[in-house]
Design a protein around this motif. Structure first.
Motif, mmCIF file in Angstrom:
data_model
loop_
_atom_site.group_PDB
_atom_site.id
_atom_site.type_symbol
_atom_site.label_atom_id
_atom_site.label_comp_id
_atom_site.label_asym_id
_atom_site.label_seq_id
_atom_site.Cartn_x
_atom_site.Cartn_y
_atom_site.Cartn_z
ATOM 1 N N GLU A 1 -18.530 18.811 21.011
ATOM 2 C CA GLU A 1 -17.969 18.573 19.683
ATOM 3 C C GLU A 1 -16.756 19.484 19.464
ATOM 4 N N LEU A 2 -15.653 18.889 19.051
ATOM 5 C CA LEU A 2 -14.436 19.636 18.755
ATOM 6 C C LEU A 2 -14.229 19.678 17.241
ATOM 7 N N PRO A 3 -13.373 20.572 16.756
ATOM 8 C CA PRO A 3 -13.097 20.614 15.318
ATOM 9 C C PRO A 3 -12.588 19.260 14.818
ATOM 10 N N ARG A 4 -13.042 18.887 13.649
ATOM 11 C CA ARG A 4 -12.608 17.621 13.061
ATOM 12 C C ARG A 4 -11.174 17.749 12.565
ATOM 13 N N PHE A 5 -10.576 16.616 12.233
ATOM 14 C CA PHE A 5 -9.178 16.633 11.825
ATOM 15 C C PHE A 5 -8.993 17.513 10.594
ATOM 16 N N THR A 6 -7.986 18.363 10.641
ATOM 17 C CA THR A 6 -7.593 19.145 9.474
ATOM 18 C C THR A 6 -6.788 18.249 8.534
ATOM 19 N N ALA A 7 -6.533 18.759 7.330
ATOM 20 C CA ALA A 7 -5.697 18.005 6.387
ATOM 21 C C ALA A 7 -4.312 17.779 6.976
ATOM 22 N N ALA A 8 -3.771 18.813 7.622
ATOM 23 C CA ALA A 8 -2.440 18.666 8.214
ATOM 24 C C ALA A 8 -2.432 17.578 9.275
ATOM 25 N N GLU A 9 -3.480 17.543 10.120
ATOM 26 C CA GLU A 9 -3.545 16.538 11.176
ATOM 27 C C GLU A 9 -3.720 15.137 10.593
ATOM 28 N N ALA A 10 -4.587 15.008 9.596
ATOM 29 C CA ALA A 10 -4.768 13.703 8.951
ATOM 30 C C ALA A 10 -3.456 13.233 8.337
ATOM 31 N N GLY A 11 -2.726 14.169 7.726
ATOM 32 C CA GLY A 11 -1.426 13.817 7.158
ATOM 33 C C GLY A 11 -0.446 13.331 8.202
ATOM 34 N N VAL A 12 -0.427 13.998 9.359
ATOM 35 C CA VAL A 12 0.460 13.577 10.447
ATOM 36 C C VAL A 12 0.114 12.152 10.890
ATOM 37 N N LEU A 13 -1.167 11.845 10.979
ATOM 38 C CA LEU A 13 -1.577 10.494 11.376
ATOM 39 C C LEU A 13 -1.174 9.458 10.332
ATOM 40 N N GLN A 14 -0.914 9.905 9.106
ATOM 41 C CA GLN A 14 -0.449 9.020 8.038
ATOM 42 C C GLN A 14 1.066 9.044 7.911
ATOM 43 N N GLY A 15 1.732 9.759 8.819
ATOM 44 C CA GLY A 15 3.193 9.753 8.829
ATOM 45 C C GLY A 15 3.851 10.878 8.066
ATOM 46 N N PHE A 16 3.077 11.861 7.609
ATOM 47 C CA PHE A 16 3.639 13.008 6.894
ATOM 48 C C PHE A 16 4.025 14.099 7.891
ATOM 49 N N PRO A 17 4.947 14.981 7.515
ATOM 50 C CA PRO A 17 5.238 16.131 8.374
ATOM 51 C C PRO A 17 4.042 17.067 8.419
ATOM 52 N N ALA A 18 3.896 17.816 9.503
ATOM 53 C CA ALA A 18 2.744 18.699 9.683
ATOM 54 C C ALA A 18 2.681 19.786 8.620
ATOM 55 N N ASP A 19 3.829 20.140 8.033
ATOM 56 C CA ASP A 19 3.839 21.215 7.040
ATOM 57 C C ASP A 19 3.825 20.698 5.605
ATOM 58 N N HIS A 20 3.483 19.429 5.412
ATOM 59 C CA HIS A 20 3.412 18.927 4.031
ATOM 60 C C HIS A 20 2.386 19.770 3.275
ATOM 61 N N PRO A 21 2.731 20.286 2.093
ATOM 62 C CA PRO A 21 1.870 21.267 1.413
ATOM 63 C C PRO A 21 0.747 20.613 0.602
ATOM 64 N N TRP A 22 -0.282 20.125 1.274
ATOM 65 C CA TRP A 22 -1.400 19.490 0.579
ATOM 66 C C TRP A 22 -2.022 20.476 -0.396
ATOM 67 N N SER A 23 -2.203 20.030 -1.645
ATOM 68 C CA SER A 23 -2.671 20.922 -2.706
ATOM 69 C C SER A 23 -3.694 20.197 -3.573
ATOM 70 N N GLY A 24 -4.339 20.952 -4.465
ATOM 71 C CA GLY A 24 -5.340 20.366 -5.343
ATOM 72 C C GLY A 24 -6.615 20.044 -4.577
ATOM 73 N N ASN A 25 -7.420 19.156 -5.137
ATOM 74 C CA ASN A 25 -8.689 18.758 -4.542
ATOM 75 C C ASN A 25 -8.578 17.358 -3.944
ATOM 76 N N ASP A 26 -9.679 16.899 -3.326
ATOM 77 C CA ASP A 26 -9.738 15.531 -2.773
ATOM 78 C C ASP A 26 -8.572 15.242 -1.839
ATOM 79 N N ILE A 27 -8.222 16.211 -0.997
ATOM 80 C CA ILE A 27 -7.069 16.039 -0.114
ATOM 81 C C ILE A 27 -7.261 14.874 0.854
ATOM 82 N N PRO A 28 -8.428 14.703 1.498
ATOM 83 C CA PRO A 28 -8.575 13.521 2.367
ATOM 84 C C PRO A 28 -8.320 12.211 1.623
ATOM 85 N N GLN A 29 -8.772 12.137 0.355
ATOM 86 C CA GLN A 29 -8.546 10.925 -0.424
ATOM 87 C C GLN A 29 -7.066 10.740 -0.725
ATOM 88 N N GLN A 30 -6.364 11.832 -1.047
ATOM 89 C CA GLN A 30 -4.917 11.749 -1.260
ATOM 90 C C GLN A 30 -4.228 11.148 -0.031
#
Length: 332
Positions: free
Chosen positions: A272-301
């Motif tokens: 088992e490896l670490p699951r996707f971080t918010a930054a990685e999930a964002g990259v898979l959605q086409g966002f830059p790796a340094d997009h500043p995810w903030s607030g709650n419910d980040i996976p839903q965002q």
């Protein structure tokens, strides 16, 4: 784009915004969700925290374009399905709105009615004598029939319109995701953007296919992970929760949803490896790796966001039809 602005509805955490920026289109977004607002503001994206139903074109008199993606929860297969069941009523409402019939409409879930907001804005802009020169919309593929209804309405108002369902991996997104899109212009004929990348087909190697197109982008290409891995989906295939879909790091990701953090990541030895971080999930959605995810419910965002490269392709596709170059103001 000559300093001109526009308005994006349901701006979310910035996927549509960043895509528009890539095409030289800028503006301000309206977003209702406080978590997405926090992310947008952390990213320096001009944002109004409000409900689009409480605003209209008169609040943005300088806007010459309209963009956005209404909430999908009642239309997506993973959602309640009440939007899909209400399709006939939605199409009837589009016809009444186009005829300037102000008869109220309502649906079982209030979120379903939000799919009509971009049309309300477009028609009200026409009534003010300042119609939007450009309209760009996207949503889950189940909304395609709604966009077709929009196309009839906008064509009757003098717009050139193109609609269709696009596969995001063909526009450089490291994920397979199908989106219903609409682009409309007052300045000349429009066409959906031509794919830049090959379509993903299970079992077909990344570098096989039409040599005129780029290979699709794999998870391994997009993410900074040191070893190969396999993703075990949170969803079962064929309706069987025990039959979890699997993709390796040499393939694009499954459609990114708000439950992406539940996907298991397994190494070559079955560890088992670490699951996707918010930054990685964002990259898979086409966002830059340094997009500043903030607030709650980040996976839903992230799951609710428009993939930025797809938005960029849609915006670029409209430029040839524009005699001038509008920018975009966003709203939700």
């Amino acid at each position: 784009m000559n300093g001109r602005t526009a308005v994006e509805l349901f701006a979310g955490p910035g996927g549509m915004t960043l895509g528009l920026h890539a095409a030289g289109i800028h503006g301000t977004g309206i977003e209702w969700d406080p978590n997405a607002v926090a992310t947008r503001r952390a990213a320096g994206l001009p944002t109004i925290h409000a409900d689009v139903r409480n605003h209209g074109p008169r609040d943005f008199p300088d806007a010459t374009a309209l963009a956005g993606g209404p909430p999908c929860q009642t239309f997506t297969v993973a959602g309640s399905g009440t939007g899909r069941l209400a399709l006939a009523g939605i199409l009837a409402a589009i016809k009444r709105m186009t005829a300037r019939d102000t008869t109220p409409y309502s649906f079982e879930d209030d979120r379903t009615a939000l799919v009509l907001e971009p049309l309300r804005w477009a028609l009200e802009a026409i009534e003010t004598g300042r119609p939007y020169e450009l309209i760009v919309l996207e949503q889950v593929q189940q909304v395609q029939q709604v966009w077709n209804g929009y196309a009839d309405a906008l064509t009757a108002e003098g717009y050139h319109v193109a609609t269709g369902v696009l596969a995001t991996e063909q526009y450089g997104v490291p994920q397979t995701r199908r989106r219903a899109v609409l682009i409309a212009s007052l300045n000349g004929p429009v066409a959906l953007p031509e794919p830049a990348h090959r379509p993903y087909r299970k079992g077909v190697p990344q570098h096989d296919g039409d040599p005129r197109l780029l290979p699709w982008v794999s998870m391994g290409d997009a993410l900074d992970r040191p070893q190969p891995f396999t993703v075990v989906s949170n969803y079962g295939t064929g309706g069987d929760p025990k039959n979890r879909g699997r993709r390796t790091s040499t393939e694009p990701a499954f459609t990114v949803t708000g439950k992406i953090s539940r996907n298991r990541i397994i190494g070559p030895g079955g560890d088992e490896l670490p699951r996707f971080t918010a930054a990685e999930a964002g990259v898979l959605q086409g966002f830059p790796a340094d997009h500043p995810w903030s607030g709650n419910d980040i996976p839903q965002q992230i799951g609710n966001a428009c993939p930025a490269p797809l938005a960029a392709a849609l915006a670029h596709a409209t430029q040839a039809s524009r005699s001038s170059s509008p920018a975009i103001v966003e709203a939700a």
